[in-house]
Design a protein around this motif. Sequence first.
Motif, mmCIF file in Angstrom:
data_model
loop_
_atom_site.group_PDB
_atom_site.id
_atom_site.type_symbol
_atom_site.label_atom_id
_atom_site.label_comp_id
_atom_site.label_asym_id
_atom_site.label_seq_id
_atom_site.Cartn_x
_atom_site.Cartn_y
_atom_site.Cartn_z
ATOM 1 N N HIS A 179 66.371 -0.021 -41.622
ATOM 2 C CA HIS A 179 65.070 0.386 -42.154
ATOM 3 C C HIS A 179 64.155 0.742 -40.987
ATOM 4 N N ALA A 180 63.762 1.993 -40.899
ATOM 5 C CA ALA A 180 62.794 2.410 -39.894
ATOM 6 C C ALA A 180 61.412 2.467 -40.536
ATOM 7 N N VAL A 181 60.450 1.761 -39.955
ATOM 8 C CA VAL A 181 59.106 1.637 -40.530
ATOM 9 C C VAL A 181 58.081 1.598 -39.403
ATOM 10 N N SER A 182 56.813 1.840 -39.765
ATOM 11 C CA SER A 182 55.752 1.823 -38.760
ATOM 12 C C SER A 182 54.569 0.937 -39.153
ATOM 13 N N GLY A 183 54.668 0.211 -40.268
ATOM 14 C CA GLY A 183 53.545 -0.586 -40.743
ATOM 15 C C GLY A 183 52.676 0.212 -41.700
ATOM 16 N N ALA A 184 52.020 -0.479 -42.640
ATOM 17 C CA ALA A 184 51.218 0.219 -43.651
ATOM 18 C C ALA A 184 50.177 -0.724 -44.239
ATOM 19 N N ARG A 185 49.163 -0.129 -44.874
ATOM 20 C CA ARG A 185 48.075 -0.897 -45.507
ATOM 21 C C ARG A 185 48.106 -0.694 -47.017
ATOM 22 N N PHE A 186 47.807 -1.787 -47.737
ATOM 23 C CA PHE A 186 47.806 -1.789 -49.200
ATOM 24 C C PHE A 186 46.526 -2.458 -49.682
ATOM 25 N N ARG A 187 45.904 -1.881 -50.703
ATOM 26 C CA ARG A 187 44.620 -2.376 -51.206
ATOM 27 C C ARG A 187 44.814 -3.210 -52.478
ATOM 28 N N ASP A 188 43.928 -4.185 -52.667
ATOM 29 C CA ASP A 188 43.809 -4.953 -53.910
ATOM 30 C C ASP A 188 45.132 -5.620 -54.293
ATOM 31 N N VAL A 189 45.689 -6.378 -53.358
ATOM 32 C CA VAL A 189 46.964 -7.076 -53.560
ATOM 33 C C VAL A 189 46.683 -8.558 -53.803
ATOM 34 N N GLN A 190 47.424 -9.139 -54.750
ATOM 35 C CA GLN A 190 47.240 -10.558 -55.039
ATOM 36 C C GLN A 190 47.899 -11.399 -53.956
ATOM 37 N N VAL A 191 47.084 -12.209 -53.272
ATOM 38 C CA VAL A 191 47.552 -13.085 -52.202
ATOM 39 C C VAL A 191 47.430 -14.518 -52.653
ATOM 40 N N GLY A 192 48.419 -15.335 -52.288
ATOM 41 C CA GLY A 192 48.391 -16.750 -52.645
ATOM 42 C C GLY A 192 48.776 -17.592 -51.459
ATOM 43 N N VAL A 193 49.091 -18.861 -51.742
ATOM 44 C CA VAL A 193 49.448 -19.821 -50.708
ATOM 45 C C VAL A 193 50.760 -20.466 -51.082
ATOM 46 N N GLY A 194 51.725 -20.482 -50.154
ATOM 47 C CA GLY A 194 52.994 -21.145 -50.390
ATOM 48 C C GLY A 194 52.959 -22.600 -49.941
ATOM 49 N N LYS A 195 53.963 -23.345 -50.337
ATOM 50 C CA LYS A 195 54.104 -24.748 -49.923
ATOM 51 C C LYS A 195 55.442 -24.907 -49.213
ATOM 52 N N TRP A 196 55.398 -25.395 -47.961
ATOM 53 C CA TRP A 196 56.616 -25.499 -47.173
ATOM 54 C C TRP A 196 56.774 -26.901 -46.635
ATOM 55 N N TYR A 234 52.293 -13.015 -51.059
ATOM 56 C CA TYR A 234 51.678 -11.939 -51.832
ATOM 57 C C TYR A 234 52.647 -11.522 -52.924
ATOM 58 N N THR A 235 52.097 -10.989 -54.006
ATOM 59 C CA THR A 235 52.906 -10.666 -55.172
ATOM 60 C C THR A 235 52.434 -9.357 -55.781
ATOM 61 N N GLY A 236 53.305 -8.744 -56.583
ATOM 62 C CA GLY A 236 52.915 -7.490 -57.213
ATOM 63 C C GLY A 236 54.014 -6.905 -58.072
ATOM 64 N N ILE A 237 53.729 -5.747 -58.626
ATOM 65 C CA ILE A 237 54.695 -4.937 -59.361
ATOM 66 C C ILE A 237 55.002 -3.729 -58.484
ATOM 67 N N THR A 238 56.266 -3.414 -58.335
ATOM 68 C CA THR A 238 56.703 -2.461 -57.322
ATOM 69 C C THR A 238 55.875 -1.180 -57.298
ATOM 70 N N TYR A 239 55.782 -0.473 -58.423
ATOM 71 C CA TYR A 239 55.101 0.819 -58.383
ATOM 72 C C TYR A 239 53.591 0.669 -58.226
ATOM 73 N N ASP A 240 52.989 -0.394 -58.777
ATOM 74 C CA ASP A 240 51.560 -0.617 -58.543
ATOM 75 C C ASP A 240 51.294 -0.873 -57.063
ATOM 76 N N PHE A 241 52.162 -1.661 -56.456
ATOM 77 C CA PHE A 241 52.000 -1.992 -55.039
ATOM 78 C C PHE A 241 52.076 -0.741 -54.177
ATOM 79 N N TRP A 242 53.096 0.083 -54.371
ATOM 80 C CA TRP A 242 53.253 1.261 -53.531
ATOM 81 C C TRP A 242 52.189 2.322 -53.831
#
Length: 482
Positions: free
Chosen positions: A465-482, A424-432
């Motif tokens: 880093h203490a975190v609990s998980g979160a949801r984000f809307r309208d994020v660009q998702v792609g496919v990697g090659k490994w 997934y990819t994005g611009i920091t402030y748009d993503f948050w």
Amino acid sequence: MRELTDRALDTAASLGATYADVRIVRRLEESIAVKSGRVEGVASGETEGLGVRVLVDGAWGFASSDQLTTAEADRIAGQAVRIARASATALRNRVQLDDRAPALGRYETPVLEDPFSIPLERKIGDLLAADTAAGSVKGVAFTESSYGAQREWKTFADSAGSFIEQVITHVGAGVETNAIEGNEHQRRSYPDAGGGWRAAGYEFIRGLELSGHAGPYAEEAVALLSAPQCPPGRRTIVLDPSQLYLQIHESCGHPTELDRVFGTEASYAGTSFLTTDKLEEGFRYGSDLVDIVADATTPGGMGTFGWDDEGVAAQAVPLVKNGIFVGYLSSRETAPRIGRLSGGAMRADGWNRIPLIRMTNINLLPKPGMSLDEIVADTDDGLYLSSNRSWSIDDRRLNFQFATEVAYEIKGGKKGRLLKNPTYTGITYDFWRSCDAVGDERSYVMLGTPNCGKGEPGQTGHVGHAVSGARFRDVQVGVGKW
């Protein structure tokens, strides 16, 4: 130690230093590596030395030595003064430090089981058990298990009258399973993607239950070989803590380091898009749900201590509040430039490195209302992404791309199909700003990063880093090659 610190400070003052501090650090380290049932390596090491930092004519000088004698303290203090005086000839702006009271006291990481007292055979046995459990799954190509422990005894004193002693203990372990078919390679890690470090004793390693988790993770690595590719597109994503902690590290922690903002970190890993005008204007960093704090007092955090390496007491510093950017990670030198006091974020990688602004524990605060499971149940169509596989972010900490080890399809509020090679990819402030749900205390977990790089010459930092998980809307998702 007091004799050495007094000697170095007195010598620096007699030679013209207007401020001086000295750190004496002893570090003990141990590591174990197991690969496919064989012990690949066992290492232990110990270093000890002192570093002296001084201000002369408004410029810094630093020198260090591994010889703990009064004569060497004199020599190192004198060398630091000479370096500072030479640096002052090319100075652009004189260093001004904030005011604070002398620091006095002692801090020690709470430890129930001393990791350095546990027999080596037992620690190797715990890793071999986990490695065997992972390797017994049909289709596994190879496995790797690791353990590490570090303890530092630190004494700090300065010319303002500070004298503090600290004992910091960190431990970590993990098992990684790899499956290969043709040109395709899939892996699953537990604890996910290197987050299995904590400021604690060996009780934390026992609590990980490596051998009990290794088998299911190995089965998932094999299953990924035949899983469908993660389909690209604009998607709703839910980030597991195992991925979210690194997202915070790269796109929240690093850009809030005030030395990056002022350009002194530019040559190694970039500057920051969070320029000081954004602090003044109340820049919207994320949605109203985003509260991020740099908290050096969080129990178990790898960025937890009593005082930083300038003698500033551990504290909680808000970075983002209700989505608005409100603060930086700072030092006694940088904080006055924005009209504030140091947030206590200066740390050095041992006795022979000068302190830098480093992350403490950069935590995304949980929000009451929904557990992480309930966030998934509230998601009609999306992806659940877990465990970091790779990352890339530009030199201003703005444009990023992450890949995770695994994705799970979410349909009708339930996790379903296993999907491979997600990115997934994005611009920091748009993503948050797209964050519309943050998990509550039930999934809040402290994860550790033992290999954060910064500085020239390079320094490795331990941060939490203490975190609990979160949801984000309208994020660009792609496919990697490994």
